[in-house]
Design an enzyme around this catalytic site. Structure first.
Site, short mmCIF file in Angstrom:
data_model
loop_
_atom_site.label_atom_id
_atom_site.label_comp_id
_atom_site.label_asym_id
_atom_site.label_seq_id
_atom_site.Cartn_x
_atom_site.Cartn_y
_atom_site.Cartn_z
N PRO A 1 -2.44 2.10 -1.77
CA PRO A 1 -3.74 1.94 -2.38
C PRO A 1 -4.08 0.57 -3.01
CG PRO A 1 -2.23 3.69 -3.07
CD PRO A 1 -1.53 2.86 -2.48
N TYR A 2 -3.24 -0.28 -2.99
CA TYR A 2 -3.60 -1.84 -3.27
C TYR A 2 -4.43 -2.43 -1.88
CZ TYR A 2 -2.79 -6.75 -2.93
OH TYR A 2 -2.92 -8.12 -2.77
N GLY A 3 -3.89 -2.12 -0.63
CA GLY A 3 -4.76 -2.63 0.46
C GLY A 3 -5.93 -2.13 0.50
#
Length: 277
Positions: free
Chosen positions: A110-112
């Protein structure tokens, strides 16, 4: 921790050319903050792959997407140049090495996803409003003042304390480690060069396994490394390796600091930090 961040600012606070404003870009008057600015280096973000799953993804959406959109809106009227700090996490498990900017982004965390969304916003504002934006895709940044939750910081601190180093997976995974000073230089060059709306890889120039890094830590510290293995973590990519050709061609940038030199610098800085406390 806040105290660590404040120590990092201590040298800057002594300069009359520096002003510190503690603001949340999601709620602050961003127009007022950017008024009179020639350019913005946008490094504000919620970092970390492993913490981005579950309910905390809302934090990443606010800090990495909404904050970026509001900043771009504020900069549009004055055509203020924006240099956006992106991440190699946007590639996910890339199919080719060294990885070029033309590789299709397929983040596996999700960060990416949140960092890629910020890149897309930068490109959209460049295309639709003529806002000069540049995105820099950092590959595993390390060096003095590194965040305490990052691997190099954890490993070096454990080594200096005589503790075991926790290593996830088998250690054969590889990374393109990039020294913080080289990242700073890339930001400064991007203030003057680069194609508006484009993204550039900023990598250290070599693909090194985690196990090799552990060997270096043992050599630099002068004592054997004791390793404790953990399971592979969700969202961790297996390998990264940046092609710096576009940054060399259009920004005039290439990495200057070799991994061993940069690792030694971080080790010495951390020795001083631990001695001071």
């Amino acid at each position: 921790p806040r105290a660590v961040k404040e120590r990092n600012l201590a040298g800057l606070n002594a300069s009359p050319a520096f002003e510190f404003h503690e603001q949340d870009l999601v709620s602050a008057d961003v127009n007022a903050l950017t008024d009179g600015c020639d350019a913005v280096l946008h490094l504000a973000a919620q970092a970390g792959v492993r913490a981005s799953w579950g309910k905390d993804f809302r934090i990443y959406c606010d800090a990495n997407i909404m904050a970026t959109q509001r900043l771009l809106e504020a900069c549009t009227a004055r055509k203020t140049r924006v240099v956006y700090s992106s991440s190699s996490s946007i590639y996910g498990d890339a199919p080719d090495f060294p990885t070029r900017e033309t590789t299709l982004p397929r983040p596996i965390s999700p960060y990416g996803v949140s960092k890629l969304a910020g890149e897309h916003l930068c490109r959209l504002y460049s295309q639709s409003y003529g806002l000069p934006t540049i995105s820099l895709r950092y590959f595993t940044v390390y060096g003095p003042r590194q965040r305490p939750d990052m691997a190099f910081h954890k490993w070096l601190r454990a080594q200096l304390s005589g503790e075991e180093l926790l290593v996830f997976d088998d250690g054969a995974q590889t990374r393109d480690f990039t020294f913080v000073g080289d990242v700073v230089r890339a930001n400064l060059l991007a203030l003057e060069s680069g194609t508006p709306g484009a993204a550039y890889n900023i990598g250290g120039g070599s693909r090194v396994s985690v196990n090799h890094v552990l060997e270096m830590i043992g050599e630099l510290s002068g004592k054997p490394v004791r390793v404790r293995r953990g399971d592979k973590q969700r969202g961790d990519v297996r390998d990264t390796h940046a092609s710096p050709e576009a940054a060399e061609r259009e920004l005039g940038w290439h990495p200057l600091t070799k991994l061993r030199e940069g690792l030694a610098a971080e080790l010495e800085w951390l020795r001083g930090e631990m001695a001071a406390r």
